[in-house]
Design a protein around this motif. Structure first.
Motif: not given
Length: 277
Positions: A205-207, A213-217, A223-225, A260-261
């Motif tokens: 989920g990006g962790q 800033f969102g999913l920085i890693s 990002h769309h899935i 948040r994940c």
């Protein structure tokens, strides 16, 4: 000077609170229930349940929580990264024995399984009576009907160089098909999605999901899935509605921190659109 001390203490408290939250999210034991409706699912499969677990990595599965699902689940699906390098095989074996007590288990490799060398893992899966799918199909039967489960092996040598989807018997082309794969980017290979339902993990989920800033890693291609449920309407295809479920996974990469994940498993209830009401 006292104001500076209080400010420093406040910053330290916020930092400790954030770290506590991130550790708590990384070690969360929670099963997320979800219902998925499928056009081609036989009515005899309506209400069937699948426990989906991805990306265990080095975590120990929760005994009490999983044993509470015994008799409530038809199948357990493992979508790769069952372990990682330097994880004791005794821990992995305990995890697999626990899952096999819940229901029949089907698994595919993930990239970290290959980094850990799959020979010992594969032997242990066989000992635990877990069926490993390597670009192969297996028939799932229930109440005199069936669906097909296809497991796609993670490419061990060149990333995402997947082989063709293994063919079903010529008389089974109209039969409902589920795909289990580690990397959700597999589905991007197809302009027309070939399966009624696909399960994947890999992204975590990006962790780390930072505000603003969102999913920085996480690589941008994911990002769309990154996680969740996705659907494609294909009115002119054999599969009219294709669904993808991407799990955030149960484990973590590197440090045991999520933001948040939170970690998750999924309890999927299959629903047939042919059932009235």
């Amino acid at each position: 000077m006292s104001a500076l001390i209080w400010a420093s203490a406040g910053v330290a408290l916020v930092g400790l609170s954030l770290i506590y939250r991130m550790i708590n999210e990384a070690f969360r034991n929670k099963v997320i229930p979800i219902e998925i409706e499928m056009d081609r699912l036989p009515t005899s499969f309506d209400g069937s349940r699948i426990l989906l677990i991805t990306d265990i990595h080095r975590r120990k599965l929760p005994n009490t929580l999983l044993m509470s699902l015994k008799g409530q689940v038809d199948w357990v699906f493992l979508a790769g990264d069952i372990m990682e390098k330097n994880v004791p095989m005794s821990r992995v074996k305990n995890n697999m024995q626990l899952l096999r007590c819940v229901a029949p288990v089907y698994a595919v490799h993930g990239n970290h399984d290959y980094k850990a060398k799959t020979s010992s893992l594969d032997k242990m899966l066989e000992q635990c009576d877990i069926e490993l799918l390597m670009n192969s199909n297996v028939r799932l039967d229930k109440n005199g009907d069936h669906v097909w489960l296809t497991g796609m092996d993670y490419p061990p040598f060149r990333k995402r160089s997947y082989p063709a989807l293994p063919k079903l018997p010529i008389t089974e082309m109209e039969t409902c098909r589920i795909v289990l794969v580690h990397d959700p980017a597999w589905i991007n290979r197809f302009s027309v999605k070939p399966a009624d339902l696909t399960f994947a993990g890999h992204t975590h989920g990006g962790q780390i999901n930072l505000p603003f800033f969102g999913l920085i890693s996480l690589d941008k291609e994911y990002h769309h899935i990154a996680c969740g449920l996705f659907q494609w309407k294909q009115p002119n295809a054999v599969v009219k509605t294709a669904t993808l479920l991407v799990s955030r996974g149960f484990g973590y990469r590197h440090l045991p921190l999520r933001l948040r994940c939170p970690a998750e498993m999924h309890l999927i209830t299959l629903r047939s659109s042919k059932v009235d009401g």
